[in-house]
Design a protein around this motif. Structure first.
Motif, mmCIF file in Angstrom:
data_model
loop_
_atom_site.group_PDB
_atom_site.id
_atom_site.type_symbol
_atom_site.label_atom_id
_atom_site.label_comp_id
_atom_site.label_asym_id
_atom_site.label_seq_id
_atom_site.Cartn_x
_atom_site.Cartn_y
_atom_site.Cartn_z
ATOM 1 N N CYS A 199 13.715 33.640 23.428
ATOM 2 C CA CYS A 199 13.443 32.217 23.659
ATOM 3 C C CYS A 199 11.962 31.929 23.871
ATOM 4 C CB CYS A 199 14.243 31.717 24.862
ATOM 5 S SG CYS A 199 16.028 31.889 24.670
ATOM 6 N N ALA A 200 11.192 32.959 24.222
ATOM 7 C CA ALA A 200 9.764 32.749 24.487
ATOM 8 C C ALA A 200 8.923 32.857 23.229
ATOM 9 C CB ALA A 200 9.268 33.741 25.528
ATOM 10 N N SER A 201 9.463 33.471 22.187
ATOM 11 C CA SER A 201 8.656 33.747 20.994
ATOM 12 C C SER A 201 8.784 32.670 19.918
ATOM 13 C CB SER A 201 9.054 35.103 20.397
ATOM 14 O OG SER A 201 10.394 35.069 19.933
ATOM 15 N N ILE A 202 9.687 31.718 20.127
ATOM 16 C CA ILE A 202 9.918 30.671 19.123
ATOM 17 C C ILE A 202 9.412 29.343 19.659
ATOM 18 C CG2 ILE A 202 11.682 29.455 17.769
ATOM 19 C CD1 ILE A 202 13.392 31.977 17.981
ATOM 20 N N PRO A 203 8.602 28.608 18.909
ATOM 21 C CA PRO A 203 8.086 27.303 19.370
ATOM 22 C C PRO A 203 9.223 26.364 19.773
ATOM 23 C CG PRO A 203 6.973 27.980 17.356
ATOM 24 C CD PRO A 203 8.093 28.959 17.580
ATOM 25 N N GLU A 204 8.948 25.537 20.777
ATOM 26 C CA GLU A 204 9.973 24.657 21.339
ATOM 27 C C GLU A 204 10.645 23.786 20.277
ATOM 28 O OE1 GLU A 204 10.217 21.036 24.650
ATOM 29 O OE2 GLU A 204 8.579 22.488 24.710
ATOM 30 N N ASN A 205 9.877 23.269 19.323
ATOM 31 C CA ASN A 205 10.435 22.370 18.316
ATOM 32 C C ASN A 205 11.305 23.096 17.284
ATOM 33 O OD1 ASN A 205 8.125 23.641 17.305
ATOM 34 N ND2 ASN A 205 7.770 22.036 15.797
ATOM 35 N N LEU A 206 11.258 24.440 17.273
ATOM 36 C CA LEU A 206 12.060 25.205 16.321
ATOM 37 C C LEU A 206 13.245 25.923 16.983
ATOM 38 C CD1 LEU A 206 9.291 26.913 14.130
ATOM 39 C CD2 LEU A 206 10.607 24.853 13.612
ATOM 40 N N LEU A 207 13.207 26.073 18.300
ATOM 41 C CA LEU A 207 14.221 26.869 18.990
ATOM 42 C C LEU A 207 15.621 26.265 18.844
ATOM 43 C CD1 LEU A 207 14.859 29.313 20.708
ATOM 44 C CD2 LEU A 207 14.304 27.974 22.759
ATOM 45 N N GLU A 208 15.717 24.942 18.926
ATOM 46 C CA GLU A 208 17.028 24.300 18.820
ATOM 47 C C GLU A 208 17.673 24.589 17.465
ATOM 48 O OE1 GLU A 208 19.212 19.927 19.307
ATOM 49 O OE2 GLU A 208 17.031 20.097 19.491
ATOM 50 N N SER A 209 16.908 24.437 16.386
ATOM 51 C CA SER A 209 17.473 24.694 15.062
ATOM 52 C C SER A 209 17.768 26.172 14.861
ATOM 53 C CB SER A 209 16.524 24.188 13.967
ATOM 54 O OG SER A 209 15.266 24.854 14.029
ATOM 55 N N GLU A 210 16.977 27.064 15.476
ATOM 56 C CA GLU A 210 17.243 28.493 15.382
ATOM 57 C C GLU A 210 18.570 28.849 16.063
ATOM 58 O OE1 GLU A 210 15.666 31.549 14.291
ATOM 59 O OE2 GLU A 210 14.834 30.098 12.888
ATOM 60 N N LEU A 211 18.840 28.211 17.197
ATOM 61 C CA LEU A 211 20.061 28.503 17.930
ATOM 62 C C LEU A 211 21.295 27.834 17.330
ATOM 63 C CD1 LEU A 211 18.921 28.324 21.676
ATOM 64 C CD2 LEU A 211 19.940 30.299 20.546
ATOM 65 N N PHE A 212 21.174 26.540 17.061
ATOM 66 C CA PHE A 212 22.341 25.757 16.683
ATOM 67 C C PHE A 212 22.469 25.495 15.185
ATOM 68 C CE2 PHE A 212 21.445 24.858 21.115
ATOM 69 C CZ PHE A 212 22.696 24.961 21.698
ATOM 70 N N GLY A 213 21.422 25.804 14.407
ATOM 71 C CA GLY A 213 21.470 25.541 12.981
ATOM 72 C C GLY A 213 21.187 24.077 12.674
ATOM 73 N N PHE A 214 21.233 23.718 11.398
ATOM 74 C CA PHE A 214 20.950 22.330 11.023
ATOM 75 C C PHE A 214 21.677 21.979 9.734
ATOM 76 C CE2 PHE A 214 17.516 25.119 9.580
ATOM 77 C CZ PHE A 214 17.479 24.854 8.216
#
Length: 450
Positions: A199-214
């Protein structure tokens, strides 16, 4: 008293060696058959072997055959080949075939004693390392034999069959991802994916899409629907590392997923059911973060249904040596290096160091040492522990000898500090790169340039 097997058909040489090596219990053999019988019966750690054995005393065929058979029966035996002055070619063949060392006649009692003593010392160290490896407890990937690691391994095996959400706490480099993977391996989900995300290595604006998809069109560049890490872990285990660094705004969505086991992709409206076991980890104080309102209290209690504390390496007793040998064997195989063990000063340096970077630091040290070492043993110098390396030279009036030793040591130290970068090593030494290459060739140093 250690048993030493002396294999030689010359009775005079047998007596001379037995007398010269009186600190050991000598077992004598005059041909291949009796030598093999002695190896099976006495299991000596060290053997001296004359290559000219009957019925082919004039050649080395029988001796080389004896060597091969000895190493087949007892592969860890240190075989020291004893040859005549004109038999260097066969001695080198023996070394290639697995002999530990060779010695040329005539016999010098002082020299042969040093060689034999060193062989026994190496044998003892290697045997200790093998024992360490056997008790490492690597059944689920958690290596170690200390009380703290035994307790951690027991807790992992207890929680693995359940669906409880675990929180792993520990300093950086202690092996939190390895522990999370151990939970996965010991569970019924082991044949399904283990997916890790930091969670610390991914920029805040990208973390949500990395976790939940899009969904397609959710944002500029979203040309097709894409699964997130949570969906990719379906049926398996999701490891959320450094969860303390998760943005506060995203924590509510994660909490809903943990409670409902459903997600919505970014830009989507459809709820997707997911069956995922969650393990979290952090090196931060989440309780203090809850007080500071930087981490949700309800999420904290949800991710910490059970907490496992992973001890730092400095509190794990003999585990540092077990791990060091494990990494040594792993990287020796990976880099195809003939490195078998640590020297006495290497082991001493490993035990004395506090390892602030924990297992990650140890792993990196051993990895670079396997690349750096020029022999079969990793020394304190190879590990980069220069304070544990003896730099005192014997008193000598030969200035050339003193200068050669000093320059060789300086080159190796600069190379280690430069982490294999030859240009940087030359700069540290204050010489040009061609000059450095000339010195390496002059002193016959083995350097593996990166």
């Amino acid at each position: 008293m250690e048993k030493l097997l002396i294999i030689d058909d010359d009775k005079g040489i047998q007596k001379q060696l037995k007398w010269s090596l009186s600190d050991y219990e000598a077992v004598l053999a005059g041909d291949r058959e009796s030598a093999i019988a002695a190896v099976r019966r006495y299991e000596p750690k060290v053997v001296t072997l004359d290559l000219g054995l009957p019925p082919d005393e004039a050649n080395a065929t029988e001796g080389l055959a004896a060597l091969q058979e000895i190493l087949t029966i007892a592969p860890h035996t240190k075989v020291i080949v004893i040859t005549g002055n004109d038999d260097r070619t066969n001695a080198l063949k023996a070394i290639s075939a697995g002999a530990y060392d060779f010695y040329q006649k005539p016999i010098d009692a002082d020299v042969i004693n040093v060689i034999i003593a060193r062989a026994f010392s190496v044998s003892v160290i290697e045997e200790e390392n093998r024992k360490m490896r056997q008790v490492a407890g690597n059944d689920i990937g958690i290596i170690g034999n200390s009380e703290a690691i035994d307790r951690l391994r027991m807790m992992v095996k207890r929680i693995a069959p359940t669906q409880i959400t675990a929180l792993l706490l520990g300093e950086s480099g202690t092996g939190k991802e390895v522990t999370a993977n151990a939970v996965h391996i010991a569970s019924e989900r082991s044949n399904k994916p283990f997916v890790a995300i930091n969670c610390a290595s991914i920029p805040e604006n990208l973390l949500e899409s990395e976790l939940f998809g899009f969904e397609k069109g959710a944002f500029t560049g979203a040309h097709r629907a894409t699964k997130g890490k949570i969906e990719c872990a379906e049926g398996g285990t999701l490891f959320l590392d450094e969860i303390g660094d998760m943005p506060f705004s995203l924590q509510a969505k994660l909490l809903r997923f943990l409670q409902e086991k459903t997600i919505e992709r970014l830009g989507g409206r459809q709820e997707i059911n997911v069956d995922v076991r969650v393990v979290c980890a952090t090196n931060q104080n989440l309780e203090q973060m809850v007080k500071d309102k930087t981490f949700r209290e309800d999420l904290f209690y949800r991710v910490s249904e059970i907490t496992l504390n992973i001890p730092p390496l400095r509190d794990r007793d003999e585990d540092v040596l077990i791990l060091a040998q494990y990494f040594l064997q792993m990287y020796a195989l990976e880099y195809k290096r003939n490195v078998k063990s640590f020297s006495e000063d290497g082991l001493s340096a490993i035990k004395a160091h506090k390892w602030p970077g924990n297992i990650r630091e140890l792993q990196n040290k051993v990895k670079s040492s396997v690349i750096m070492t020029t022999g079969t043993q990793v020394t304190a110098f190879d590990l980069g522990f220069f304070d544990h390396t003896s730099t005192e030279f014997e008193l000598s009036l030969n200035l050339r000898s003193v200068r050669e030793k000093a320059e060789s040591l300086a080159i190796q130290k600069a190379y280690a500090l430069a982490e294999g970068n030859m240009s940087k090593a030359a700069e540290l030494l204050g010489v040009t790169r061609p000059t450095l290459y000339s010195l390496i060739e002059k002193y016959d140093l083995t350097i593996n340039e990166t």
